[in-house]
Design a protein around this motif. Structure first.
Motif, PDB file in Angstrom:
ATOM      1  N   LEU A   7       0.790  22.105   1.458  1.00  3.14           N
ATOM      2  CA  LEU A   7       1.265  21.370   0.269  1.00  3.14           C
ATOM      3  C   LEU A   7       0.755  19.932   0.316  1.00  3.14           C
ATOM      4  CD1 LEU A   7       4.904  22.522  -0.462  1.00  3.14           C
ATOM      5  CD2 LEU A   7       2.793  23.030  -1.695  1.00  3.14           C
TER       6      LEU A   7
ATOM      7  N   THR B 297      -8.764  32.355 -12.890  1.00 12.41           N
ATOM      8  CA  THR B 297      -9.394  31.584 -13.969  1.00 12.41           C
ATOM      9  C   THR B 297     -10.139  30.343 -13.482  1.00 12.41           C
ATOM     10  OG1 THR B 297      -7.289  30.486 -14.398  1.00 12.41           O
ATOM     11  CG2 THR B 297      -7.816  32.395 -15.759  1.00 12.41           C
TER      12      THR B 297
ATOM     13  N   SER C 130      -7.312  26.957  -5.597  1.00 14.74           N
ATOM     14  CA  SER C 130      -7.537  26.975  -7.048  1.00 14.74           C
ATOM     15  C   SER C 130      -7.070  28.316  -7.573  1.00 14.74           C
ATOM     16  CB  SER C 130      -9.032  26.815  -7.348  1.00 14.74           C
ATOM     17  OG  SER C 130      -9.502  25.549  -6.942  1.00 14.74           O
TER      18      SER C 130
ATOM     19  N   GLY D 180     -11.811  24.739  -8.650  1.00 11.39           N
ATOM     20  CA  GLY D 180     -11.254  24.673  -9.996  1.00 11.39           C
ATOM     21  C   GLY D 180     -10.897  23.226 -10.297  1.00 11.39           C
TER      22      GLY D 180
ATOM     23  N   GLY E 138       0.804  25.807 -12.198  1.00 13.78           N
ATOM     24  CA  GLY E 138      -0.080  26.544 -13.109  1.00 13.78           C
ATOM     25  C   GLY E 138       0.206  28.031 -13.177  1.00 13.78           C
TER      26      GLY E 138
ATOM     27  N   VAL F  81       1.545  26.894  -6.458  1.00  7.77           N
ATOM     28  CA  VAL F  81       2.116  25.548  -6.356  1.00  7.77           C
ATOM     29  C   VAL F  81       2.262  24.961  -7.766  1.00  7.77           C
ATOM     30  CG1 VAL F  81       1.770  23.239  -5.380  1.00  7.77           C
ATOM     31  CG2 VAL F  81       1.112  25.262  -4.063  1.00  7.77           C
TER      32      VAL F  81
ATOM     33  N   LYS G  85      -7.262  17.623  -5.357  1.00  4.56           N
ATOM     34  CA  LYS G  85      -6.464  17.060  -4.259  1.00  4.56           C
ATOM     35  C   LYS G  85      -7.153  17.330  -2.921  1.00  4.56           C
ATOM     36  CE  LYS G  85      -2.090  18.555  -6.132  1.00  4.56           C
ATOM     37  NZ  LYS G  85      -0.817  19.191  -5.778  1.00  4.56           N
TER      38      LYS G  85
ATOM     39  N   ASP H 241     -12.447  21.138 -15.638  1.00  4.23           N
ATOM     40  CA  ASP H 241     -12.416  21.227 -14.176  1.00  4.23           C
ATOM     41  C   ASP H 241     -13.483  20.332 -13.538  1.00  4.23           C
ATOM     42  OD1 ASP H 241     -10.260  22.864 -14.280  1.00  4.23           O
ATOM     43  OD2 ASP H 241     -11.232  24.650 -13.462  1.00  4.23           O
TER      44      ASP H 241
ATOM     45  N   SER I  55      -5.106  29.114   0.458  1.00  2.38           N
ATOM     46  CA  SER I  55      -4.305  29.832  -0.543  1.00  2.38           C
ATOM     47  C   SER I  55      -3.638  28.861  -1.519  1.00  2.38           C
ATOM     48  CB  SER I  55      -3.232  30.672   0.145  1.00  2.38           C
ATOM     49  OG  SER I  55      -2.431  31.274  -0.859  1.00  2.38           O
ATOM     50  N   PRO I  56      -3.781  29.116  -2.829  1.00  2.00           N
ATOM     51  CA  PRO I  56      -3.051  28.314  -3.816  1.00  2.00           C
ATOM     52  C   PRO I  56      -1.632  28.848  -4.031  1.00  2.00           C
ATOM     53  CG  PRO I  56      -4.448  29.887  -4.944  1.00  2.00           C
ATOM     54  CD  PRO I  56      -4.666  30.109  -3.453  1.00  2.00           C
TER      55      PRO I  56
ATOM     56  N   GLY J 250      -5.774  21.598  -7.979  1.00  2.00           N
ATOM     57  CA  GLY J 250      -5.610  21.869  -6.542  1.00  2.00           C
ATOM     58  C   GLY J 250      -6.872  21.477  -5.784  1.00  2.00           C
TER      59      GLY J 250
ATOM     60  N   PHE K  42      -9.276  30.126 -22.884  1.00  2.00           N
ATOM     61  CA  PHE K  42      -8.366  29.708 -21.814  1.00  2.00           C
ATOM     62  C   PHE K  42      -7.507  28.512 -22.227  1.00  2.00           C
ATOM     63  CE2 PHE K  42      -7.157  27.239 -18.090  1.00  2.00           C
ATOM     64  CZ  PHE K  42      -6.354  28.191 -17.483  1.00  2.00           C
TER      65      PHE K  42
HETATM   66  P1  GDP Z   1      -4.723  26.161 -13.037  1.00  2.00           P
HETATM   67  O1  GDP Z   1      -3.930  24.879 -13.048  1.00  2.00           O
HETATM   68  O2  GDP Z   1      -3.950  27.379 -12.650  1.00  2.00           O
HETATM   69  O3  GDP Z   1      -5.611  26.335 -14.239  1.00  2.00           O
HETATM   70  O4  GDP Z   1      -5.734  26.114 -11.803  1.00  2.00           O
HETATM   71  P2  GDP Z   1      -6.565  25.063 -10.980  1.00  2.00           P
HETATM   72  O5  GDP Z   1      -7.476  25.908 -10.180  1.00  2.00           O
HETATM   73  O6  GDP Z   1      -7.149  24.019 -11.816  1.00  2.00           O
HETATM   74  O7  GDP Z   1      -5.552  24.336 -10.012  1.00  2.00           O
HETATM   75  C1  GDP Z   1      -4.264  24.727  -9.773  1.00  2.00           C
HETATM   76  C2  GDP Z   1      -4.167  25.670  -8.561  1.00  2.00           C
HETATM   77  O8  GDP Z   1      -4.097  24.872  -7.398  1.00  2.00           O
HETATM   78  C3  GDP Z   1      -2.911  26.485  -8.668  1.00  2.00           C
HETATM   79  O9  GDP Z   1      -3.150  27.838  -8.372  1.00  2.00           O
HETATM   80  C4  GDP Z   1      -1.995  25.836  -7.607  1.00  2.00           C
HETATM   81  O10 GDP Z   1      -1.128  26.739  -6.990  1.00  2.00           O
HETATM   82  C5  GDP Z   1      -2.976  25.229  -6.623  1.00  2.00           C
HETATM   83  N1  GDP Z   1      -2.447  24.003  -6.000  1.00  2.00           N
HETATM   84  C6  GDP Z   1      -2.138  22.842  -6.624  1.00  2.00           C
HETATM   85  N2  GDP Z   1      -1.678  21.944  -5.724  1.00  2.00           N
HETATM   86  C7  GDP Z   1      -1.692  22.566  -4.501  1.00  2.00           C
HETATM   87  C8  GDP Z   1      -1.309  22.163  -3.181  1.00  2.00           C
HETATM   88  O11 GDP Z   1      -0.873  21.034  -2.920  1.00  2.00           O
HETATM   89  N3  GDP Z   1      -1.464  23.097  -2.184  1.00  2.00           N
HETATM   90  C9  GDP Z   1      -1.936  24.353  -2.438  1.00  2.00           C
HETATM   91  N4  GDP Z   1      -2.036  25.206  -1.404  1.00  2.00           N
HETATM   92  N5  GDP Z   1      -2.309  24.770  -3.672  1.00  2.00           N
HETATM   93  C10 GDP Z   1      -2.177  23.882  -4.686  1.00  2.00           C
END
Ligand code: GDP
Length: 308
Positions: free
Chosen positions: A289, A198, A194, A8, A234, A232, A14, A48, A224-225, A11, A149
């Motif tokens: 994290l 979505t 991610s 996505g 969103g 974390v 990074k 994305d 896992s997000p 997340g 979205f």
């Molecule tokens: P959105 O922001 O929910 O539209 O989703 P994205 O898929 O673009 O990215 C955000 C996702 O990444 C979220 O579900 C966050 O929980 C996850 N996320 C962001 N930073 C981190 C991190 O440092 N560690 C983990 N495990 N998940 C992360």
């Protein structure tokens, strides 16, 4: 080693920055989400794909998690003066990406061709493939009706109650060139941290991709997000709950279970190990994290250790 990553935005960006610091970027192919693409002022914006490209090109505004570091917003201000809607923040340099994309799409190039041109021009060594060249649009049903979205997430700040989620156009879409091969040929397939519903959901909705994951030779590992009982960042929690999933690493595993081998979850979720094993998924604890680059690289190294 050839790694294919489903990704996505924030997340994934990074994690992929960490991953491409510990293995050669050329060993990584990214299959990116286009479910949250939007038409803004007539321009095709792929948030994305761009977040991942900017991150791997070293251009990303890491404090925001989107856009280009140090960008200005003069065009946005001018559009506001002209009375246009400006709820979707587009920086001036970022606009060049959307002009480039829109112009080339209009001359008949596919989204995958344009994305490849963009990543090469910006010096990104990893291949970046949209899941499909056809539009697959994430739609969110709220009590006020269906929203795109970005309307839900940015304009409405993810506040409305979520009743349902749909991926419009998915039935008619085909995987973009190279997507199925990237899944088939990978030594390992990584599902980035991610939003499952979505960010990864629209990729899985493209016919043929879930079957390819089910038949993949490489190990499939997701990060896992969700840490504890919340994402974390969103709206993933709200969207998972709307889909009847628990907001936890177990809920993530349940969503990916038909084809997932291993779930990397945060150390503080140790209590979930047995419920994950019962689902038939191998759980692995890690520090998930990614608060800085070192932590993202350490997580990538941990993931690579698990694969060798
Ligand atoms: P959105 O922001 O929910 O539209 O989703 P994205 O898929 O673009 O990215 C955000 C996702 O990444 C979220 O579900 C966050 O929980 C996850 N996320 C962001 N930073 C981190 C991190 O440092 N560690 C983990 N495990 N998940 C992360």
């Amino acid at each position: 080693m050839r790694v294919t990553a489903l990704a996505g935005g924030t997340g994934a960006a990074k994690f992929l920055r960490g991953l491409t610091a510990v293995i050669a970027p050329e060993q990584v192919t990214v299959i990116g989400n286009t479910g949250d693409d939007a038409l803004i002022w007539g321009l095709h914006v792929s948030p994305d794909l761009d977040t991942v490209i900017y991150a791997l090109a070293g251009l990303l505004d890491e404090s925001k998690g989107w856009g280009i570091r140090g960008d200005s917003f003069r065009c946005l201000a001018a559009m506001a003066t002209l009375g246009r809607e400006t709820w979707f923040n587009l920086g001036d340099r970022d606009l060049a990406t959307h002009l480039f994309r829109t112009e080339r799409l209009r001359t008949g190039e596919s989204l995958s061709q344009v994305t490849d041109a963009l990543r090469r021009t910006l010096g990104v060594g990893s291949r970046i493939l949209p899941a499909s060249d056809a539009p697959v649009s994430t739609r969110i049903l709220t009590p006020e009706g269906w929203l795109g979205f970005q309307e839900f997430f940015v304009r409405e700040k993810a506040r409305p109650e979520v009743l349902d989620v749909a991926y419009a156009g998915a039935d008619l879409a085909h995987p973009a060139p190279g997507v199925l091969e990237a899944i088939e040929m990978a030594t390992a397939i990584l599902v980035c941290p991610s939003n499952p519903i979505t960010s990864i959901g629209p990729i899985l909705a493209v016919p043929g991709i879930v079957d390819a994951l089910g038949a993949a030779r490489g190990e499939i590992l997701a990060i896992s997000p969700i840490v504890g009982d919340a994402p974390v960042s969103g709206p993933a929690g709200k969207l998972m709950a709307a889909r009847g999933l628990s907001v936890s690493a177990t809920g993530v595993a349940r969503f990916y279970r038909p084809w997932l081998d291993t779930l990397v979850l945060d150390r503080r979720d140790e209590a979930l190990l047995s419920s994950l094993q019962e689902l038939g998924v191998t759980p692995v604890l890690a520090d998930t994290l990614m608060t800085d680059r070192e932590k993202a690289e350490a997580l990538a190294r941990r993931v690579l250790e698990l694969l060798t």
